[in-house]
Design a protein around this motif. Structure first.
Motif, short mmCIF file in Angstrom:
data_model
loop_
_atom_site.label_atom_id
_atom_site.label_comp_id
_atom_site.label_asym_id
_atom_site.label_seq_id
_atom_site.Cartn_x
_atom_site.Cartn_y
_atom_site.Cartn_z
N PRO A 1 -7.08 -1.33 -6.49
CA PRO A 1 -6.33 -1.48 -7.75
C PRO A 1 -4.83 -1.62 -7.54
O PRO A 1 -4.13 -2.19 -8.39
CB PRO A 1 -6.65 -0.18 -8.51
N GLU A 2 -4.33 -1.13 -6.41
CA GLU A 2 -2.88 -1.19 -6.20
C GLU A 2 -2.37 -2.61 -6.00
O GLU A 2 -1.18 -2.87 -6.16
CB GLU A 2 -2.46 -0.29 -5.03
N MET B 1 -3.68 -5.21 -7.77
CA MET B 1 -3.92 -5.93 -9.03
C MET B 1 -3.25 -5.15 -10.15
O MET B 1 -3.90 -4.38 -10.87
CB MET B 1 -5.42 -6.02 -9.31
N ALA B 2 -1.96 -5.29 -10.30
CA ALA B 2 -1.25 -4.50 -11.31
C ALA B 2 -1.65 -4.95 -12.72
O ALA B 2 -1.83 -6.14 -12.97
CB ALA B 2 0.24 -4.65 -11.12
#
Lengths: 170, 281
Positions: free
Chosen positions: A55-56, A58-59
């Motif tokens: 997830p880091e 894909m902001a």
């Protein structure tokens, strides 16, 4: 690969750049010319995989912006694709919070849930708040092929992640 | 039981509100923002139209630039092939010139006859006033499963209005559905939302409806009317927008209309501004 190296940063930005490029360019994953009913929503596969795994990179803000760009290019009411992508992020984050180890099969099943919620919102808003008509059979084909292609892209993205970005930090 | 409910609510809240690291915005705040933008756009607040128009113009230009590589490679391979086939091409063109020379006399006779017949039908000659025709370049041709449209590089600055007919080589392609200052969106004839009154060779009237596939279909034909192969379909002009007699396509055995212009292969189109000048919109 060293975390501060230029290549690492480029590889890390790869998925988000691909998402922006798919939204803004003429490149599409609508292969009706090859096979009449073959259309797939590649953007949601891309978002779901990376939200689930890394997830880091894909902001949320970038995904929101990519959705707005997609609306402008496709001619949909502004914000509708962003909403649909945010639902994908929400389901992805929820699954990530709830699960320790995921397999391709569990990801595939949860992706189906995410896609159903996302498309339900997208088409109900489009149906109720715009004059656009759409064919339900096309939506069905689109969902089917998106689901069908998910494991293939899951494997490709996994290879990309393992070989270029590295596994997730503990 | 209560533990599992707690787990659910913690995971649910965390998914909605989690921030930190690369995530500068929570999902919930972005959902609210997207909903506000959506309703402002749908209900057309005063300031949203110019903002959307400006956004459209900027994004369409960027899309055109971003798509340059995807257009370059097919074009380059086409150019290379034609370079190697130049001799054959030359011979073919010579033969074509001979053929057209022999047809020239026929064309003159037919165009006079056509003008006379149009006078009888009291319709305007389509190309009577060339100053009303605007040539536009196709900026974006993104194929969507749900919306068949193209973006052209002419907008309200050139006098384009919503509803104006768009043609290619005098064949009908679609109509303008969205206008910005420097660009417009054209709804193609095969889009599911497209409906056009048409007339067939034998004089039957119908509505040409987009099917979302490559070929549109004919609806509201006279009762007991049987569609046969190769019947020409023209715009009837009954809506007061499309010029009567503008050719559209030809029927096939499946009852669909094969368009004279492939909507996926458009590079330049023309917009007929005469509808605006005639005050029909």
């Amino acid at each position: 690969m060293a975390k501060h190296s230029l290549f690492y940063k480029i590889y890390n930005a790869g998925p988000i750049l691909l998402l922006y490029y798919l939204c803004i360019s003429e490149v599409d994953t609508n292969l009706e010319k090859v096979f009449e009913i073959f259309t797939l929503n590649f953007q949601i596969i891309l978002i779901y995989f990376w939200v689930l795994k890394r997830p880091e990179i894909m902001a949320n803000g970038h995904i929101f912006l990519a959705g707005l760009i997609n609306d402008v290019v496709m001619g949909y009411p502004l914000g509708i694709s962003s909403l649909s992508y945010l639902i994908i992020i929400f389901v992805g984050t929820y699954v990530r919070n709830k699960s320790v180890n995921t397999t391709i099969a569990s990801d595939w099943f949860t992706f189906l849930m995410a896609m159903i919620f996302s498309n339900l919102l997208f088409f109900s808003l489009l149906n109720n708040f715009s004059d656009l008509e759409f064919s339900y059979s096309k939506i069905g084909y689109n969902m089917f092929f998106t689901l069908f292609m998910f494991p293939i892209f899951w494997l490709l993205f996994n290879i990309y992640q393992m070989s270029l970005i590295g596994s997730r930090d503990a | 039981m209560s533990v599992s409910r707690d787990d659910f609510s913690i995971a649910f809240r965390s998914a909605l509100l989690q921030r930190g690291g690369a995530q500068k915005f929570s999902v919930l705040s972005l959902i609210f923002l997207a909903l506000i933008i959506f309703f402002l756009d749908v209900y057309g607040a005063k300031f949203t139209k110019p903002v959307r128009g400006f956004l459209n113009d900027v994004v369409y230009r960027i899309t055109f630039l971003a798509s340059a590589p995807t257009r370059f490679f097919p074009q380059a391979s086409k150019d290379l092939t034609s370079y190697f086939n130049v001799k054959t091409e030359n011979e073919r063109l010579k033969a074509e010139i001979e053929k057209y020379k022999s047809l020239e006399l026929n064309v003159e006779f037919l165009s006079d006859e056509n003008k006379n017949l149009q006078k009888i039908l009291e319709t305007e000659y389509f190309n009577k006033n060339l100053s009303n025709i605007v040539l536009a370049k196709v900026l974006v041709d993104k194929n969507s499963p749900f919306l068949k449209s193209i973006i052209i590089n002419k907008g309200t600055r050139t006098g384009i209005l919503k509803g104006m007919p768009v043609t290619h080589n005098n064949y009908l392609v679609g109509r303008i559905v969205e206008t910005n200052y420097l660009s417009s969106r054209v709804l193609l004839l095969n889009d599911l939302n497209s409906r056009i009154p048409v007339t067939l060779d034998q004089g039957a009237q119908a509505i040409l409806s987009g099917s979302g596939k490559n070929n549109p279909i004919l609806e509201y034909l006279p009762e007991d009317y049987k569609i046969i192969d190769e019947i020409n379909v023209f715009a009837s002009g009954k809506d007061g927008i499309f010029s009567p007699g503008t050719p559209i396509g030809m029927t096939n055995l499946d009852g669909e209309v094969e368009l004279f212009v492939d909507p996926n292969q458009l590079s330049f189109v023309t917009v007929n501004l005469s509808v605006q000048n005639a005050g029909k919109l």
